[in-house]
Design a protein around this motif. Structure first.
Motif, PDB file in Angstrom:
ATOM      1  N   ARG A 182      -3.027  25.615 109.704  1.00 62.42           N
ATOM      2  CA  ARG A 182      -3.966  26.251 110.631  1.00 62.42           C
ATOM      3  C   ARG A 182      -3.291  27.394 111.391  1.00 62.42           C
ATOM      4  NH1 ARG A 182      -8.745  24.876 113.199  1.00 62.42           N
ATOM      5  NH2 ARG A 182      -8.784  22.860 112.125  1.00 62.42           N
ATOM      6  N   ALA A 183      -2.070  27.168 111.848  1.00 65.96           N
ATOM      7  CA  ALA A 183      -1.362  28.194 112.616  1.00 65.96           C
ATOM      8  C   ALA A 183      -1.115  29.441 111.783  1.00 65.96           C
ATOM      9  CB  ALA A 183      -0.044  27.624 113.141  1.00 65.96           C
ATOM     10  N   GLU A 184      -0.749  29.273 110.515  1.00 66.38           N
ATOM     11  CA  GLU A 184      -0.472  30.439 109.667  1.00 66.38           C
ATOM     12  C   GLU A 184      -1.749  31.229 109.376  1.00 66.38           C
ATOM     13  OE1 GLU A 184       2.075  30.403 106.391  1.00 66.38           O
ATOM     14  OE2 GLU A 184       3.645  29.231 107.354  1.00 66.38           O
ATOM     15  N   LEU A 185      -2.846  30.526 109.170  1.00 72.51           N
ATOM     16  CA  LEU A 185      -4.111  31.214 108.932  1.00 72.51           C
ATOM     17  C   LEU A 185      -4.552  31.982 110.183  1.00 72.51           C
ATOM     18  CD1 LEU A 185      -5.896  28.375 106.968  1.00 72.51           C
ATOM     19  CD2 LEU A 185      -5.381  30.638 106.058  1.00 72.51           C
ATOM     20  N   GLU A 186      -4.406  31.378 111.325  1.00 65.82           N
ATOM     21  CA  GLU A 186      -4.787  32.052 112.562  1.00 65.82           C
ATOM     22  C   GLU A 186      -3.895  33.251 112.847  1.00 65.82           C
ATOM     23  OE1 GLU A 186      -4.732  28.864 115.381  1.00 65.82           O
ATOM     24  OE2 GLU A 186      -6.770  28.190 114.874  1.00 65.82           O
ATOM     25  N   ALA A 187      -2.627  33.150 112.498  1.00 70.73           N
ATOM     26  CA  ALA A 187      -1.708  34.279 112.689  1.00 70.73           C
ATOM     27  C   ALA A 187      -2.096  35.468 111.822  1.00 70.73           C
ATOM     28  CB  ALA A 187      -0.277  33.840 112.378  1.00 70.73           C
ATOM     29  N   ALA A 188      -2.805  35.211 110.730  1.00 68.19           N
ATOM     30  CA  ALA A 188      -3.274  36.280 109.849  1.00 68.19           C
ATOM     31  C   ALA A 188      -4.612  36.856 110.310  1.00 68.19           C
ATOM     32  CB  ALA A 188      -3.400  35.764 108.420  1.00 68.19           C
ATOM     33  N   GLY A 189      -5.080  36.431 111.470  1.00 69.82           N
ATOM     34  CA  GLY A 189      -6.334  36.939 112.005  1.00 69.82           C
ATOM     35  C   GLY A 189      -7.566  36.244 111.483  1.00 69.82           C
ATOM     36  N   LEU A 190      -7.395  35.022 110.987  1.00 73.37           N
ATOM     37  CA  LEU A 190      -8.510  34.271 110.428  1.00 73.37           C
ATOM     38  C   LEU A 190      -8.916  33.133 111.358  1.00 73.37           C
ATOM     39  CD1 LEU A 190      -7.171  34.116 106.772  1.00 73.37           C
ATOM     40  CD2 LEU A 190      -9.236  35.341 107.510  1.00 73.37           C
ATOM     41  N   ASP A 191     -10.191  32.835 111.350  1.00 76.28           N
ATOM     42  CA  ASP A 191     -10.743  31.728 112.128  1.00 76.28           C
ATOM     43  C   ASP A 191     -10.933  30.539 111.191  1.00 76.28           C
ATOM     44  OD1 ASP A 191     -11.991  30.192 114.078  1.00 76.28           O
ATOM     45  OD2 ASP A 191     -13.968  31.021 113.637  1.00 76.28           O
ATOM     46  N   VAL A 192     -10.216  29.460 111.439  1.00 74.34           N
ATOM     47  CA  VAL A 192     -10.246  28.294 110.559  1.00 74.34           C
ATOM     48  C   VAL A 192     -11.476  27.449 110.885  1.00 74.34           C
ATOM     49  CG1 VAL A 192      -9.009  26.249 109.769  1.00 74.34           C
ATOM     50  CG2 VAL A 192      -7.735  28.308 110.409  1.00 74.34           C
ATOM     51  N   THR A 193     -12.339  27.261 109.899  1.00 82.36           N
ATOM     52  CA  THR A 193     -13.560  26.489 110.118  1.00 82.36           C
ATOM     53  C   THR A 193     -13.493  25.088 109.522  1.00 82.36           C
ATOM     54  OG1 THR A 193     -14.554  27.464 108.130  1.00 82.36           O
ATOM     55  CG2 THR A 193     -14.967  28.568 110.225  1.00 82.36           C
ATOM     56  N   LEU A 194     -12.498  24.849 108.645  1.00 83.76           N
ATOM     57  CA  LEU A 194     -12.389  23.531 108.019  1.00 83.76           C
ATOM     58  C   LEU A 194     -10.966  23.300 107.544  1.00 83.76           C
ATOM     59  CD1 LEU A 194     -13.737  20.951 106.680  1.00 83.76           C
ATOM     60  CD2 LEU A 194     -13.925  22.349 104.603  1.00 83.76           C
ATOM     61  N   VAL A 195     -10.442  22.113 107.837  1.00 82.90           N
ATOM     62  CA  VAL A 195      -9.219  21.633 107.179  1.00 82.90           C
ATOM     63  C   VAL A 195      -9.528  20.215 106.726  1.00 82.90           C
ATOM     64  CG1 VAL A 195      -6.770  21.098 107.352  1.00 82.90           C
ATOM     65  CG2 VAL A 195      -7.712  23.026 108.645  1.00 82.90           C
ATOM     66  N   GLN A 196      -9.486  19.976 105.419  1.00 82.46           N
ATOM     67  CA  GLN A 196      -9.797  18.662 104.876  1.00 82.46           C
ATOM     68  C   GLN A 196      -8.722  18.253 103.877  1.00 82.46           C
ATOM     69  OE1 GLN A 196     -13.447  18.542 102.623  1.00 82.46           O
ATOM     70  NE2 GLN A 196     -12.871  20.250 101.292  1.00 82.46           N
ATOM     71  N   GLY A 197      -8.756  16.981 103.504  1.00 82.55           N
ATOM     72  CA  GLY A 197      -7.807  16.480 102.531  1.00 82.55           C
ATOM     73  C   GLY A 197      -8.330  16.598 101.117  1.00 82.55           C
ATOM     74  N   ASP A 198      -7.417  16.746 100.178  1.00 82.58           N
ATOM     75  CA  ASP A 198      -7.749  16.751  98.753  1.00 82.58           C
ATOM     76  C   ASP A 198      -6.786  15.791  98.064  1.00 82.58           C
ATOM     77  OD1 ASP A 198      -8.873  17.597  96.234  1.00 82.58           O
ATOM     78  OD2 ASP A 198      -7.066  18.796  95.927  1.00 82.58           O
ATOM     79  N   ARG A 199      -7.312  14.918  97.210  1.00 82.37           N
ATOM     80  CA  ARG A 199      -6.514  13.888  96.556  1.00 82.37           C
ATOM     81  C   ARG A 199      -5.880  12.961  97.611  1.00 82.37           C
ATOM     82  NH1 ARG A 199      -6.516  14.802  91.331  1.00 82.37           N
ATOM     83  NH2 ARG A 199      -4.977  13.163  90.957  1.00 82.37           N
ATOM     84  N   VAL A 200      -6.745  12.354  98.396  1.00 80.53           N
ATOM     85  CA  VAL A 200      -6.294  11.461  99.472  1.00 80.53           C
ATOM     86  C   VAL A 200      -5.572  10.252  98.896  1.00 80.53           C
ATOM     87  CG1 VAL A 200      -7.031  10.007 101.397  1.00 80.53           C
ATOM     88  CG2 VAL A 200      -8.117  12.240 101.023  1.00 80.53           C
ATOM     89  N   ILE A 201      -6.191   9.608  97.908  1.00 83.06           N
ATOM     90  CA  ILE A 201      -5.542   8.447  97.277  1.00 83.06           C
ATOM     91  C   ILE A 201      -5.422   8.599  95.757  1.00 83.06           C
ATOM     92  CG2 ILE A 201      -6.300   6.866  99.090  1.00 83.06           C
ATOM     93  CD1 ILE A 201      -8.385   5.797  97.000  1.00 83.06           C
TER      94      ILE A 201
END
Length: 241
Positions: A182-201
């Motif tokens: 999230r921090a790296e995306l925001e540093a690039a001037g982007l607004d993060v609308t979703l962070v989800q998991g992929d391949r949880v189990i």
């Protein structure tokens, strides 16, 4: 348009989000949304997007991967919808007009590039107003848990304490936490609308699990913060701030 379904590698949760982005792009008037797949490899996402009626530009330096991509595109009858750029990700701006892409993908890319901040800046420059950047990265906490559960506790400790989430011999340059991504995306001037998991189990369970049950669980678990943070990969969606 052959189909509305983007059937590609990754969990149903990732596909569901990307299909929603296609629907939103069409609602904005893009009959054939422009998708830019940076580090797109052999077309695991590009070919299904083209089959769903998108125009797709793939930026990929590997000749072998591009040969596979072109073969798959021909088999699916979508070669005319895919533009291939045989170059590195840092060349994105030379081939894609700024602010033109409805959806920009960087799946499995940030872990291996020398300068992820520069890549993210290029992704942000390429996306159109209202469009989205989709990033899929290796999760450092999943790697820690995997090492620990396999009895490699020393390596798990090193991964946990490493600034980049790697140990000697790793094939990637870095792994991410949800907060770090999230921090790296925001540093690039982007607004993060979703962070989800992929391949949880999916990488942990045995082979006797029913595929439909596993897929349903993955979709349900993807947005749970606790389960997301131990998923094999993290998926983020971001827009111009």
């Amino acid at each position: 348009m052959k189909t509305e379904t983007v059937a590609a590698r990754g969990s149903g949760a990732v596909r569901r989000v990307l299909e929603a982005e296609l629907k939103a792009a069409r609602a904005r008037g893009a009959e054939h949304p422009l998708v830019v797949d940076v580090g797109g490899g052999s077309g695991g996402w590009a070919v299904p997007f083209a089959a769903a009626g998108c125009r797709v530009t793939v930026v990929e330096p590997s000749p072998n991967a591009l040969a596979t991509l072109q073969r798959r595109a021909e088999e699916e009858g979508v070669s005319d919808l895919i533009t291939v750029v045989a170059d590195d990700s840092d060349a994105l701006g030379r081939y894609v007009e700024a602010g033109s892409a409805d959806l920009v993908l960087a799946h499995g890319l940030l872990e291996i590039v020398d300068d992820p901040a520069a890549v993210l800046a290029a992704l942000a420059a390429a996306v159109a107003p209202g469009g989205a950047v989709s990033v899929l990265v290796a999760n450092r906490h999943a790697a820690v848990l995997n090492r620990a559960l396999s009895g490699r506790v020393g390596e798990a400790r090193q991964l946990l304490e490493s600034a980049d989430g790697i140990v000697a011999g790793d094939t990637v340059l870095r792994r991410y936490s949800a907060a770090g991504l999230r921090a790296e995306l925001e540093a690039a001037g982007l607004d993060v609308t979703l962070v989800q998991g992929d391949r949880v189990i999916a990488d942990l369970v045995g082979g006797d699990v029913r595929e439909d049950e596993l897929a349903e669980f993955e979709r349900a678990a993807a947005e749970s913060p606790v389960l997301r943070d131990i998923a094999g990969r993290l998926h983020a969606v971001a827009r111009l701030a």
